[in-house]
Scaffold this motif. Sequence first.
Motif, PDB file in Angstrom:
ATOM      1  N   GLU A 183     -21.133  64.731  38.966  1.00 33.94           N
ATOM      2  CA  GLU A 183     -21.147  63.383  38.403  1.00 33.94           C
ATOM      3  C   GLU A 183     -20.977  62.317  39.481  1.00 33.94           C
ATOM      4  N   ARG A 186     -24.134  61.886  41.334  1.00 43.30           N
ATOM      5  CA  ARG A 186     -25.069  61.128  40.497  1.00 43.30           C
ATOM      6  C   ARG A 186     -24.769  59.631  40.571  1.00 43.30           C
ATOM      7  N   GLN A 187     -23.487  59.282  40.523  1.00 38.57           N
ATOM      8  CA  GLN A 187     -23.103  57.876  40.622  1.00 38.57           C
ATOM      9  C   GLN A 187     -23.520  57.283  41.971  1.00 38.57           C
ATOM     10  N   ASP A 189     -25.970  58.182  43.730  1.00 42.82           N
ATOM     11  CA  ASP A 189     -27.426  58.023  43.680  1.00 42.82           C
ATOM     12  C   ASP A 189     -27.817  56.792  42.868  1.00 42.82           C
TER      13      ASP A 189
END
Length: 293
Positions: A183, A186-187, A189
Amino acid sequence: MTDDTSAYEPPKVWTWNKESGGRFASINRPIAGPTHDKELPVGRHPLQLYSLATPNGVKVTVMLEELLAAGHKGAEYDAWLIKIDGNQFGSGFVAVNPNSKIPALMDRSGPEPIRVFESGSILVYLAEKFGAFLPTDAKTRAETFSWLFWQMGSAPYLGGGFGHFYAYAPTKIEYAIDRFAMEVKRQLDVLDRRLADNEYLAGDVYTIADMAVWPWYGSLAKGLLYGGGEFLAVQDYKNVQRWTDAIAARPAVKRGRMVNRTWGEPSSQLHERHDAGDFETKTQDKIGEPAAS
């Protein structure tokens, strides 16, 4: 190591009958309210900040220093140190923030003191009070609020999720670390894609959104949070790195990150801030470090 948690069967009703373990176990509890009577100090400036230089605390001290740098003299403030060792449960602090978390602000500039708690709320309050770092055109203002609230929703996965299980939990649980590492990457990114075409998060202007996101994700990008930089390959997020460096170079940001800081190089620690001159005369290297125990 991999921890097998499959044998745990949650009870029908959870009860608090032991410490949770980990670094902050001694102050974690499932109830709110004060544990002892302790009044808060009050200085001579209109704004009284009670805080610690965690990412959430740095948001507000950066904002205050940016306001002063922009010429808003009414933003002068006293910053009092609240260590997260039980002091956050004193009666005076709980009266300012019933959630017992730093930072908390008292605005004494008007006829009646106003309390403001939660870091994002403090940023919005100060931005509206001084008409600064919050754009007035509808599109950029909306973008600013979107990224501000993105941070509010995202950072718990970084701190309470990844940070806790990677750095502070008493055992290493592979599932938990993998879940939150995925997660957090992902953040990063999400931020990297936004910053590929924008100088700042709201566009071409520096706003409270940057002030909110930078202490968390800028520190992460430089490997300063949880010792997890190499693990998360933070150097791969080139646009986040560019943005992080640009904000870190701002003089007001350099000052803001020093306030209420109690770790790192003594020259970077200003435990309390009551005057602009304190940065030159009252850092820990100037006033002397206590003897090592």
